[in-house]
Design an enzyme around this catalytic site. Structure first.
Site: not given
Length: 721
Positions: A463, A501
């Site tokens: 990411e 997440n």
């Protein structure tokens, strides 16, 4: 003799003709619909010219043919089985005509010949390859089987066992393996390829090579007696079924097709292949896996676009913090050829980081994937250091110290003073806001997030997180570095948890509520693994680490209290409070012992079950477990899309596939919703709406359910409606 947009025919000496593939405006050749049409026209030209004595097939590009144009698949897959069979029939006629020409046909294989490209090669009489060529039939990885004669010609050429392995695995094979198997006839260096093809035609014309016997072998039934064939196919099918698993039907279907067609001639065998191809192509699995391929292509295009904004790239890098994560980053950088400084404040940390890199490199050597010399060269690219000497010569610094905002701010500010004004700093934080970390920096525009997933060497996703002041230059440099490391970068905007997440912890929250309600966590794991996850949520939490999970749960609850704050103590917290940290400590939800190869194996933990108390609620069905697990994940991912945390459904889905192990055969959470229908997802969520806001759909998803609006309306662009 003929000139199209994808290929041309050129007359050579002594009646020999050259058919050259050269797709206009593309760097590679693909078997698009246009190529199929033009090949038919070229074959018409060849058939009408009695002066032709031989044919060679070549490429004007470095690679012969990368296969069919997969961006065309979804439209004709969606049109139904008959449309698929019609599509296959046109090029099958081409290949059979090529195979039946009244003169020898030789193909020159340069670079890659994959899928339809390899099937083209199989239709020719002789195959000459360069020493760096790669061939293969990857169709089963897309949920289908070869459709232009791969299951027919390959087993007749190389035998059942080899053909079964090649087709079921979908692997690429180098020229040496292809020569050994009999899939190619000779290997030459690149500058001799065309001459070798012409020489082979000459040998055929002189009567020294019997090309007609070659054709007879490929067009006749398999040369096995019934007992031999049955044994070979049954053995192959059992092995393939065990490897593929029940969610991937194509590899087993390929074996079944070869078995059914074994006693048939070419044309009948091709009909059997086409029938099964069409059946598989119209399944959700094929749609999902083709979607994965197309979405992956989109990620690659976006990464290349970013890289164009950073001409310099990363020639030297540095990582701060030399633990398991820092060592993993150092290993990946060194292995991929980018020298890296590995800094820590203590020699013990450096030793641990070097140990991790050495362990990973040794594994490659042990498996024959790397020479000892190459391992030594890679280790030499890692420079351990306790200071900042030479940091003014690095292009990129990745901070991977302890997950503590105060410590990270201090380390980043200190490092900024040791690098140039053009050096990009990135934090490997998994939870802390990039915008807040940038407050400690003089040049926040040169700072972004670069979130690796553990273990670094195995997880493909990175990411790249844009803070409020992050510049395009910083994003471009970080994407360039991630790409150089062989990773799949997805650019996201800063928010608590970022993308993966933020979406994963609502899934874990659904799990925690199920355990709270007395559902056995081992049963939940089995349900989710049967659905396709590589590991259930309890097992996954053990692998992540319960200490890490508890910390992240708190961060996420603080950020999104309406959905993630709890009025009970979760199963993760109970085990963490008892000192069970997961796999790293030998016990979490499960107990772990290493097998003979040193790999941790899980087993039921009586201690964990005593800590968590009675879990005897059997009133929750497997379908309800699935709904309570998946609805929170999907709704949070939709919120991320609505809030522009991630730009497209394609990137959202691929982040979940690459970052969490979401089942690829379902295509990603959003494509899974499309396969269900948004109204069906709404029906799954409604019974639990009073349980938690996690089960209350965001307005955009409610609207999609009302209007039956899908996320993918132009799959080849990864677009959304």
């Amino acid at each position: 003799m003929y000139q199209g947009k994808t290929l041309k025919l050129t007359g050579l000496d002594d009646g020999v003709v050259e058919l050259t593939f050269d797709l206009e405006g593309e760097s590679v050749n693909k078997f698009s619909r246009q190529t199929v049409i033009e090949l038919e026209q070229a074959l018409d030209q060849l058939a009408s010219d009695d002066a032709v004595t031989g044919l060679i097939l070549t490429s004007a590009k470095p690679a012969l043919m990368v296969g069919a144009d997969i961006t065309e698949f979804q439209s004709f897959f969606a049109a139904g089985e008959q449309a698929v069979r019609d599509y296959l029939a046109q090029n099958n006629r081409n290949f059979c005509r090529l195979e039946d020409l009244p003169f020898p046909v030789v193909i020159a294989i340069s670079g890659y010949a994959l899928g339809g490209g390899m099937e083209l090669c199989l239709a020719c009489d002789y195959r000459i390859a360069t020493d760096d060529a790669k061939i293969g039939l990857p169709e089963t990885t897309l949920g289908i089987i070869p459709g232009w004669g791969g299951t027919v010609r390959l087993p007749r050429l190389v035998g059942v066992d080899t053909a079964a392995e090649w087709i079921a695995s979908g692997r690429q094979w180098d020229a040496k393996a292809a020569l050994k198997a009999g899939a190619v006839d000779a290997i030459v260096v690149a500058d001799q390829l065309r001459a070798a093809a012409l020489h082979t035609v000459a040998e055929c014309l002189a009567g020294r090579f019997d090309y007609q016997a070659r054709r007879q072998q490929k067009t006749a039934p398999l040369r096995h007696n019934h007992v031999e064939a049955t044994m070979s196919f049954e053995t192959a099918k059992n092995v393939v079924a065990a490897q593929a698993g029940r969610h991937y039907p194509a590899p087993v279907a390929a074996i079944d097709v070869m078995r059914e067609a074994a006693g048939e001639s070419r044309d009948k065998a091709l009909e059997i292949e086409a029938r099964t191809f069409a059946q598989l192509a119209t399944t959700p699995v094929a749609q999902a896996l083709v979607g994965i391929f197309i979405n992956d292509q989109l990620l690659g295009k976006k990464a290349k676009a970013w890289q164009k904004l950073d001409d310099q790239g990363v020639k030297r890098a540095a990582v701060l913090g030399a633990g398991i994560m820092g060592g993993g980053i150092a290993y990946q950088s060194a292995y991929k050829g980018v020298p890296i400084k590995m800094k820590d404040i203590a020699q013990k940390g450096l030793d641990q980081g070097l140990g991790e890199a050495n362990r990973l490199l040794c594994k490659r050597v042990d498996k024959g994937k790397m020479t000892a010399r190459a391992m030594g060269e890679a280790l030499n690219r890692i420079e351990p250091t306790l200071g900042y000497d030479g940091f003014d010569q690095v292009d990129m610094v990745v901070e991977a110290v302890v997950e503590n905002a105060k410590v990270k701010r201090s380390v980043l500010a200190e490092t900024e003073d040791k690098v140039t004004e053009h050096t990009v700093l990135a934090s490997n934080t998994s939870t802390i806001s990039i915008t807040s970390l940038a407050e400690a920096l003089k040049r926040p525009e040169n700072f972004c997030g670069m979130h690796f997933f553990n273990p670094v060497h195995a997880m493909p996703l990175v990411e790249v997180i844009r803070g409020e002041q992050t510049s395009d230059h910083a994003i471009a440099r970080t994407v360039s570095y991630a790409s150089a490391l062989g990773k799949k970068p997805v650019v996201v905007n800063d928010c608590p948890g970022f993308l993966v997440n933020r979406v994963l912890f609502p899934y874990f929250a659904g799990f925690a509520m199920l355990v709270r309600d007395g559902v056995d966590y081992e049963h939940i794991d089995r349900v989710m693994e049967r659905w396709g996850w590589p590991m259930g949520p309890a097992y996954l939490l053990d692998v992540v680490g319960l200490d890490t999970a508890v910390h992240a749960e708190q961060v996420m609850a603080d950020a999104y209290p309406g959905r993630l704050a709890r009025d009970y103590t979760s199963c993760t917290e109970l085990l963490f409070d008892a000192g069970r940290l997961g796999q790293k400590s030998g016990g979490g939800f499960y107990d772990y012992e290493d097998d003979k190869k040193g790999r941790p194996q899980k087993k039921t933990s009586q201690q964990a079950r005593e800590i968590l108390g009675e879990m005897a609620n059997e009133s929750v069905t497997d379908e309800e477990i699935l709904a309570r697990m998946m609805v929170p994940m999907v709704t949070e991912l939709v919120r991320c899309l609505d809030e522009a945390v991630v730009e497209t459904p394609a990137e959202a889905d691929m982040a979940m596939v690459y970052g969490t192990g979401f089942p690829p055969f379902r295509g990603g959470p959003l494509r899974w919703v499309d396969s269900l229908g948004p109204a069906e997802l709404k029906a799954m969520a409604e019974p639990w709406a009073s349980l938690s806001p996690l089960y209350q759909l965001p307005p955009s998803l409610v609207e999609r359910a009302r209007t039956n609006t899908l996320f993918y309306t132009a799959p080849e662009q990864g677009g959304a409606k």
